[in-house]
Design an enzyme around this catalytic site. Structure first.
Site, short mmCIF file in Angstrom:
data_model
loop_
_atom_site.label_atom_id
_atom_site.label_comp_id
_atom_site.label_asym_id
_atom_site.label_seq_id
_atom_site.Cartn_x
_atom_site.Cartn_y
_atom_site.Cartn_z
CG HIS A 1 -25.56 7.52 -73.39
ND1 HIS A 1 -24.77 8.46 -73.99
CD2 HIS A 1 -25.18 6.32 -73.85
CE1 HIS A 1 -23.92 7.84 -74.78
NE2 HIS A 1 -24.14 6.54 -74.71
NE ARG B 1 -24.87 2.38 -74.26
CZ ARG B 1 -25.83 1.91 -75.07
NH1 ARG B 1 -26.70 1.04 -74.63
NH2 ARG B 1 -25.90 2.32 -76.32
CD GLU C 1 -18.65 3.54 -80.33
OE1 GLU C 1 -19.74 3.84 -79.86
OE2 GLU C 1 -17.58 3.57 -79.69
CG ASN D 1 -26.56 4.60 -80.74
OD1 ASN D 1 -27.39 4.24 -81.55
ND2 ASN D 1 -26.45 4.05 -79.54
CG ASP D 2 -20.87 7.55 -80.43
OD1 ASP D 2 -21.28 8.72 -80.33
OD2 ASP D 2 -20.62 6.83 -79.44
NE ARG E 1 -25.28 9.21 -78.93
CZ ARG E 1 -24.77 8.06 -78.50
NH1 ARG E 1 -23.57 7.67 -78.91
NH2 ARG E 1 -25.43 7.29 -77.69
CB CYS F 1 -24.00 -3.05 -79.92
SG CYS F 1 -22.66 -1.87 -80.04
C1 PEP Z 1 -23.12 3.52 -80.21
O1 PEP Z 1 -22.46 4.55 -80.29
O2 PEP Z 1 -23.87 3.09 -81.12
C2 PEP Z 1 -23.06 2.71 -78.99
C3 PEP Z 1 -23.63 1.52 -78.91
O3 PEP Z 1 -22.43 3.26 -77.91
P1 PEP Z 1 -23.12 4.40 -77.00
O4 PEP Z 1 -24.53 4.58 -77.48
O5 PEP Z 1 -23.05 3.93 -75.60
O6 PEP Z 1 -22.26 5.57 -77.27
MG MG Z 2 -20.93 4.94 -78.78
#
Ligand code: PEP
Ligand code: MG
Length: 539
Positions: free
Chosen positions: A188, A293, A427, A450-451, A461, A498
């Site tokens: 993050h 977020r 996710e 991302n997740d 990650r 996203c």
């Molecule tokens: C994701 O997981 O892609 C996401 C947008 O949420 P975060 O990166 O805040 O976990």
């Molecule tokens: Mg996420």
């Protein structure tokens, strides 16, 4: 001039003075230790180093400010040898079986409170000194520390690691770039750097000696140049000017539609973490916010933000966006976003643990306070809510019940709210596989790549060792995206991305051909993606 390599987070260039940042004292934790004897030895070692530092400071001060002023460092060194002070540290370590940092912090607090209460002005003044020497020892024990609000002038921050909460506390207008030893490109903190459009490198072999030196971050090549020679510095200054120029060219795209050559409209939205980011969204002409977020609001605080505090933040964002849609993602803490006051037990596997919606559905009061705040803000513009880490239809059914209760409560109290679409963040592979069922329950999907990549490829990650195989282009991930788009469209709902992959310009055309309706990206990617959208066909 020395050059160091690292992994680039954002392909920009920054040049400026280095500020070496070290963790703040507020993060000192009370830890049980097996061997108090060893802690006492650690304390003694740290104290020895502190005395050496004070001697050096004395010598420097002698030259810079004269003997009378330099004396303070001598006094500090003597205070560190004070028998009462040392007895207190030993007693806390031995009797409570805790770590040296905690014992020093507690002793420092107790002694300085005691001095502060004295009538004698001389002793009163000693309160600050006790605090000062304790912080010095703690700094040595923890590998050095300081307040994240350290930017009094523009600087490149160099740190061993930066937590998301530390990054958000820094004054963005003065943060030129950052360089860390630890961290992964999907953490993050890295996402925040992209959101703030700040050049950043991770995995760099950092050195405390760099503090105050001029440096260049070259995000395109993934290098840090410390103490560049004049020729190099000038060359990079020209590059920075060129970057500014291409930004100006992109600025010509402002006000134009996000529409392909054959007329498909794409919602080109932005990801934000705070009210401060909205200015960047507007400057880059984002059509909306696709991911707020909201957890950063919690990370900045020392205690739960109240409904009213949250309402004010959401309302400000919504009002500033002046009718453009704002998608607020409900609290997503856990994993790398830890908040002390939630008092969550340490977990073996936090990425798969008690996090996000799991916490919200367990601690309903916290969840309800946030939802009430969001619904209240919806009276001031266009608001949607989405929920992170969903794995079942039951969860979404339960969430919808809670939302209905809140709407009823607001109606009864005569508090205004607007029409609020509800969405699911996709996710987890589970959410992908039941996206046909989830699509019947909600108004939109937003794919958190991302997740989704992390859980699909079974790759943490946060683990920088695996950065080279954390592959969001993996066919498994791309097939999942296609499946979610198709299932969403069958039920007539819009589908967006996203996660960071949404900003990958090498895939923009692919996503649009796959049928994506929305891309939510860091503000600085909006105009480059608009350029691509306007140059391609969707079919
Ligand atoms: C994701 O997981 O892609 C996401 C947008 O949420 P975060 O990166 O805040 O976990
Ligand atoms: Mg996420």
């Amino acid at each position: 001039m020395r050059q160091y390599s690292g992994k680039s987070i954002l392909s920009g260039i920054a040049a400026g003075k280095i500020l070496f940042y070290e963790k703040s004292q507020s993060q000192i934790k009370r830890l049980k230790v097996e061997n108090p004897e060893a802690e006492i030895n650690r304390y003694e070692e740290a104290k020895k180093k502190a005395v050496e530092q004070l001697k050096e400071l004395y010598d420097k001060a002698l030259v810079d400010v004269g003997e009378t002023n330099a004396m303070i460092f001598d006094v500090h060194a003597m205070m560190l040898e004070d028998a009462d002070y040392n007895d207190s540290v030993y007693n806390i370590i031995t009797n409570e079986g805790v770590n040296a940092e905690f014992a020093v912090a507690t002793t420092g607090d107790n002694f300085s409170a005691m001095f502060a209460q004295m009538d004698d002005e001389y002793f009163k003044a000693r309160a600050m000194d006790v605090k000062d020497i304790s912080e010095r020892v703690i700094a040595i024990l923890t590998g050095n520390t300081s307040d994240p609000n350290i930017l009094s002038e523009p600087a490149i921050i160099v740190a061993k690691d930066l937590a998301p909460s530390e990054t958000v506390q820094m004054d963005k207008s003065k943060l030129l770039g950052f360089v860390t030893k630890l961290g992964s490109s999907n953490s993050h903190t890295a996402i925040l750097a992209r959101t703030m459009n700040i050049p950043a490198l991770i995995g760099v072999d950092i050195d405390r000696e760099w503090n105050g030196k001029i440096a260049i971050i070259d995000g395109r090549q993934g290098i840090l140049i410390v103490e560049p020679d004049e020729e190099t510095l000038n060359k990079y200054k020209l590059e920075i000017d060129k970057e500014e120029e291409s930004k100006r060219l992109l600025a010509n795209l402002k006000g134009l539609k996000d529409e392909t050559l054959d007329g498909k409209h794409i919602k080109l939205y932005a990801n934000i973490g705070s009210v401060a980011d909205v200015a960047n969204v507007l400057a880059n002409d984002g059509a909306g916010i696709g991911l707020f977020r909201s957890e950063f609001l919690y990370l900045e605080k020392k205690d739960y933000p109240t409904e009213e505090e949250q309402f004010q933040v959401y309302k400000t964002v919504v009002q500033n966006m002046a009718g453009r849609q704002v998608v607020i993602r409900t609290l997503d803490i856990g994993a790398d976003k830890q908040v002390d006051y939630f008092d969550i037990d340490k977990e073996e596997n936090p990425a798969m643990g008690y996090r996000a919606i799991r916490i919200c559905l367990d601690r309903i009061d916290i969840f309800k306070a946030q939802l009430r705040a969001i619904y209240r803000a919806s009276a001031f513009g266009s608001v949607a809510i989405m929920f992170p880490m969903i794995i079942s239809v039951d969860e979404i059914v339960e969430i919808k019940k809670i939302c209905d209760e809140i709407k009823k409560e607001l109606l009864t109290s005569g508090i205004a709210f607007g029409e609020v679409p509800l969405g699911v963040m996709i996710e987890t592979p589970a959410a992908v596989m039941i996206s046909d069922l989830l699509a019947k329950e909600v108004d939109f999907f937003s794919i958190g790549t991302n997740d989704l990549t992390q859980y699909t490829l079974a790759i943490d990650r946060q683990n920088s060792k695996l950065d080279n195989i954390y592959d969001s282009h993996h066919p498994a991930v791309l097939r999942m995206i296609q499946m979610v788009i198709d299932n969403g469209h069958k039920e007539g709902i819009w589908v967006g991305i996203c996660g960071e992959l949404g900003a990958d310009t090498t895939l923009t055309e692919t996503f649009i051909k796959m049928g994506i309706d929305e891309l939510s990206v860091s503000p600085s990617y909006i105009l480059p993606i608009r350029k691509i959208i306007r140059d391609i066909k969707a079919n």
